[in-house]
Design a protein around this motif. Structure first.
Motif, PDB file in Angstrom:
ATOM      1  N   ARG A  14       0.633  -1.254  -0.050  1.00  0.00           N
ATOM      2  CA  ARG A  14       0.024   0.032   0.067  1.00  0.00           C
ATOM      3  C   ARG A  14       0.828   1.284  -0.134  1.00  0.00           C
ATOM      4  N   LYS A  15       1.974   1.346  -0.811  1.00  0.00           N
ATOM      5  CA  LYS A  15       2.656   2.505  -1.053  1.00  0.00           C
ATOM      6  C   LYS A  15       2.818   2.722  -2.378  1.00  0.00           C
ATOM      7  N   THR A  16       3.115   4.077  -2.742  1.00  0.00           N
ATOM      8  CA  THR A  16       2.900   4.602  -3.882  1.00  0.00           C
ATOM      9  C   THR A  16       4.593   4.647  -4.765  1.00  0.00           C
ATOM     10  N   LYS A  17       4.353   4.820  -6.091  1.00  0.00           N
ATOM     11  CA  LYS A  17       5.772   5.055  -6.630  1.00  0.00           C
ATOM     12  C   LYS A  17       6.498   6.289  -6.175  1.00  0.00           C
ATOM     13  N   TYR A  18       5.584   7.350  -5.915  1.00  0.00           N
ATOM     14  CA  TYR A  18       6.362   8.368  -5.611  1.00  0.00           C
ATOM     15  C   TYR A  18       6.945   8.439  -4.068  1.00  0.00           C
ATOM     16  N   TRP A  19       6.192   7.508  -3.275  1.00  0.00           N
ATOM     17  CA  TRP A  19       6.844   7.303  -1.879  1.00  0.00           C
ATOM     18  C   TRP A  19       7.991   6.562  -2.194  1.00  0.00           C
ATOM     19  N   LEU A  20       8.418   5.646  -2.853  1.00  0.00           N
ATOM     20  CA  LEU A  20       9.293   4.566  -3.246  1.00  0.00           C
ATOM     21  C   LEU A  20      10.575   5.791  -3.605  1.00  0.00           C
ATOM     22  N   TYR A  21       9.996   6.555  -4.686  1.00  0.00           N
ATOM     23  CA  TYR A  21      10.951   7.454  -5.335  1.00  0.00           C
ATOM     24  C   TYR A  21      11.888   8.338  -4.003  1.00  0.00           C
ATOM     25  N   LYS A  22      10.930   8.795  -3.382  1.00  0.00           N
ATOM     26  CA  LYS A  22      11.534   9.695  -2.186  1.00  0.00           C
ATOM     27  C   LYS A  22      12.365   9.064  -1.322  1.00  0.00           C
ATOM     28  N   GLN A  23      12.342   7.786  -1.062  1.00  0.00           N
ATOM     29  CA  GLN A  23      12.806   6.814  -0.217  1.00  0.00           C
ATOM     30  C   GLN A  23      14.306   6.536  -0.641  1.00  0.00           C
ATOM     31  N   MET A  24      14.365   6.488  -2.133  1.00  0.00           N
ATOM     32  CA  MET A  24      15.533   5.899  -2.963  1.00  0.00           C
ATOM     33  C   MET A  24      16.360   7.172  -2.824  1.00  0.00           C
ATOM     34  N   GLY A  25      16.178   8.568  -3.062  1.00  0.00           N
ATOM     35  CA  GLY A  25      16.956   9.507  -3.069  1.00  0.00           C
ATOM     36  C   GLY A  25      18.143   9.491  -3.914  1.00  0.00           C
ATOM     37  N   GLY A  26      18.473  10.852  -4.559  1.00  0.00           N
ATOM     38  CA  GLY A  26      19.713  10.721  -5.316  1.00  0.00           C
ATOM     39  C   GLY A  26      19.393  10.301  -6.674  1.00  0.00           C
ATOM     40  N   ALA A  36      11.286   1.251 -11.952  1.00  0.00           N
ATOM     41  CA  ALA A  36       9.719   0.718 -11.415  1.00  0.00           C
ATOM     42  C   ALA A  36       8.836   0.151 -12.329  1.00  0.00           C
ATOM     43  N   ASN A  37       8.821   0.875 -13.367  1.00  0.00           N
ATOM     44  CA  ASN A  37       8.025   0.245 -14.492  1.00  0.00           C
ATOM     45  C   ASN A  37       8.484  -0.878 -15.128  1.00  0.00           C
ATOM     46  N   GLY A  38       9.805  -1.631 -14.767  1.00  0.00           N
ATOM     47  CA  GLY A  38      10.257  -2.602 -15.419  1.00  0.00           C
ATOM     48  C   GLY A  38      10.831  -2.514 -16.785  1.00  0.00           C
ATOM     49  N   GLU A  39      11.163  -1.489 -17.187  1.00  0.00           N
ATOM     50  CA  GLU A  39      11.640  -0.825 -18.448  1.00  0.00           C
ATOM     51  C   GLU A  39      12.992  -0.896 -18.686  1.00  0.00           C
ATOM     52  N   THR A  40      13.712  -1.532 -17.617  1.00  0.00           N
ATOM     53  CA  THR A  40      15.072  -1.547 -17.856  1.00  0.00           C
ATOM     54  C   THR A  40      15.653  -2.925 -18.003  1.00  0.00           C
ATOM     55  N   THR A  41      16.824  -2.918 -18.720  1.00  0.00           N
ATOM     56  CA  THR A  41      17.360  -4.333 -18.664  1.00  0.00           C
ATOM     57  C   THR A  41      18.688  -4.710 -17.783  1.00  0.00           C
ATOM     58  N   ALA A  42      18.897  -3.687 -16.965  1.00  0.00           N
ATOM     59  CA  ALA A  42      19.969  -3.866 -16.000  1.00  0.00           C
ATOM     60  C   ALA A  42      19.749  -3.127 -14.842  1.00  0.00           C
ATOM     61  N   ILE A  43      20.389  -3.425 -13.785  1.00  0.00           N
ATOM     62  CA  ILE A  43      20.334  -2.691 -12.576  1.00  0.00           C
ATOM     63  C   ILE A  43      21.268  -2.687 -11.564  1.00  0.00           C
ATOM     64  N   ARG A  44      21.789  -1.788 -11.037  1.00  0.00           N
ATOM     65  CA  ARG A  44      23.023  -1.722 -10.307  1.00  0.00           C
ATOM     66  C   ARG A  44      22.826  -2.451  -8.869  1.00  0.00           C
ATOM     67  N   PHE A  45      23.664  -3.155  -8.568  1.00  0.00           N
ATOM     68  CA  PHE A  45      23.611  -3.842  -7.039  1.00  0.00           C
ATOM     69  C   PHE A  45      23.237  -2.824  -5.866  1.00  0.00           C
ATOM     70  N   GLU A  46      23.853  -1.788  -5.893  1.00  0.00           N
ATOM     71  CA  GLU A  46      23.536  -0.784  -5.084  1.00  0.00           C
ATOM     72  C   GLU A  46      22.020  -0.283  -4.946  1.00  0.00           C
ATOM     73  N   THR A  47      21.580  -0.182  -6.400  1.00  0.00           N
ATOM     74  CA  THR A  47      19.982   0.116  -6.488  1.00  0.00           C
ATOM     75  C   THR A  47      19.219  -1.180  -5.895  1.00  0.00           C
ATOM     76  N   CYS A  52      15.664  -3.257  -1.769  1.00  0.00           N
ATOM     77  CA  CYS A  52      15.380  -4.287  -0.809  1.00  0.00           C
ATOM     78  C   CYS A  52      15.315  -3.658   0.745  1.00  0.00           C
ATOM     79  N   GLN A  53      16.118  -3.016   1.106  1.00  0.00           N
ATOM     80  CA  GLN A  53      16.102  -2.187   2.271  1.00  0.00           C
ATOM     81  C   GLN A  53      14.834  -1.250   2.509  1.00  0.00           C
ATOM     82  N   VAL A  54      14.426  -0.469   1.653  1.00  0.00           N
ATOM     83  CA  VAL A  54      13.202   0.283   1.685  1.00  0.00           C
ATOM     84  C   VAL A  54      12.063  -0.527   1.748  1.00  0.00           C
ATOM     85  N   LEU A  55      11.945  -1.478   0.617  1.00  0.00           N
ATOM     86  CA  LEU A  55      10.654  -2.296   0.768  1.00  0.00           C
ATOM     87  C   LEU A  55      10.636  -3.621   1.586  1.00  0.00           C
ATOM     88  N   GLU A  56      11.726  -3.589   2.425  1.00  0.00           N
ATOM     89  CA  GLU A  56      12.031  -4.920   3.373  1.00  0.00           C
ATOM     90  C   GLU A  56      11.612  -6.318   2.725  1.00  0.00           C
TER      91      GLU A  56
END
Length: 73
Positions: A14-26, A36-47, A52-56
């Protein structure tokens, strides 16, 4: 095909994309939105770790494997 499924996880929490964006920072909103929309083919381990930390959750909770969808090249 393996893809990120963050939207479903946000809905369950029950969270929004905007909420997650603010939590991610930078991160630019354009890059965040692609992830967030699954439109990427790669993701950094740091991201991935931050998500995982923000969404537990674990990386396993963030990804979906679709046998019927062909892999993009």
């Amino acid at each position: 095909m393996v893809r990120l499924d963050i939207i479903t996880l946000l809905e369950k929490r029950r969270k929004t994309k905007y909420w997650l964006y603010k939590q991610m920072g930078g991160m630019s909103y354009q890059n965040f939105n692609r992830i967030a929309n699954g439109e990427t083919t790669a993701i950094r381990f740091e991201t991935l770790e931050t998500l995982c930390q923000v969404l537990e959750c674990t990386p396993n909770d963030l990804f979906v494997f679709d046998f019927n969808e062909p892999e993009s090249k």
